[in-house]
Design an enzyme around this catalytic site. Sequence first.
Site, PDB file in Angstrom:
ATOM      1  N   ASP A  16     -19.651 -34.434 -19.932  1.00 20.17           N
ATOM      2  CA  ASP A  16     -19.229 -35.517 -19.046  1.00 20.17           C
ATOM      3  C   ASP A  16     -19.895 -36.823 -19.500  1.00 20.17           C
ATOM      4  O   ASP A  16     -20.555 -36.866 -20.544  1.00 20.17           O
ATOM      5  CB  ASP A  16     -19.548 -35.183 -17.585  1.00 20.17           C
ATOM      6  CG  ASP A  16     -21.028 -34.976 -17.317  1.00 20.17           C
ATOM      7  OD1 ASP A  16     -21.871 -35.422 -18.138  1.00 20.17           O
ATOM      8  OD2 ASP A  16     -21.357 -34.375 -16.281  1.00 20.17           O
ATOM      9  N   GLN A  17     -19.761 -37.847 -18.721  1.00 21.92           N
ATOM     10  CA  GLN A  17     -20.283 -39.166 -19.090  1.00 21.92           C
ATOM     11  C   GLN A  17     -21.810 -39.167 -19.235  1.00 21.92           C
ATOM     12  O   GLN A  17     -22.369 -40.006 -19.934  1.00 21.92           O
ATOM     13  CB  GLN A  17     -19.848 -40.189 -18.044  1.00 21.92           C
ATOM     14  CG  GLN A  17     -20.030 -41.614 -18.480  1.00 21.92           C
ATOM     15  CD  GLN A  17     -19.397 -42.580 -17.495  1.00 21.92           C
ATOM     16  OE1 GLN A  17     -19.135 -42.229 -16.356  1.00 21.92           O
ATOM     17  NE2 GLN A  17     -19.144 -43.792 -17.949  1.00 21.92           N
TER      18      GLN A  17
END
Length: 133
Positions: A16-17
């Site tokens: 994810d980010q």
Amino acid sequence: MKIFDIQVRVRYAETDQMGVVYHGNYAQFFEMGRVEWLRNMGISYKSMEEEGIMLPVVSLTMNYKKSARYDDLLTVRTILKKLSSVKIEFDYEIYNEENELLTIGNSILVFVDMKTGRPTMVPKYISEKVELL
């Protein structure tokens, strides 16, 4: 119990980010371990399907202990837990390079006849190989 380990490098697309492995990707890591466990036993999904047998997952559980991150080299440990007349069950453990336990899991798969879509007996060649463990 038969145990088989594979190593997987976490790719950027699996995170994810924040650079943490997205939770849904652990199921893919488990599948990779399971497929290679079977291949190590001389059993391939492709050959089972050519013989008219599917092996769908009917149960999957995961427990996250610690995050895996981008570029980590993971060890996916696949452990045969049980083989019954129509099901096969595996436990999984995922470790990082520091040998820290990150995730544990379990899956149950059912042998299914592709023509009827119904559960079928475990193929004899599989049960014979597992009995030798």
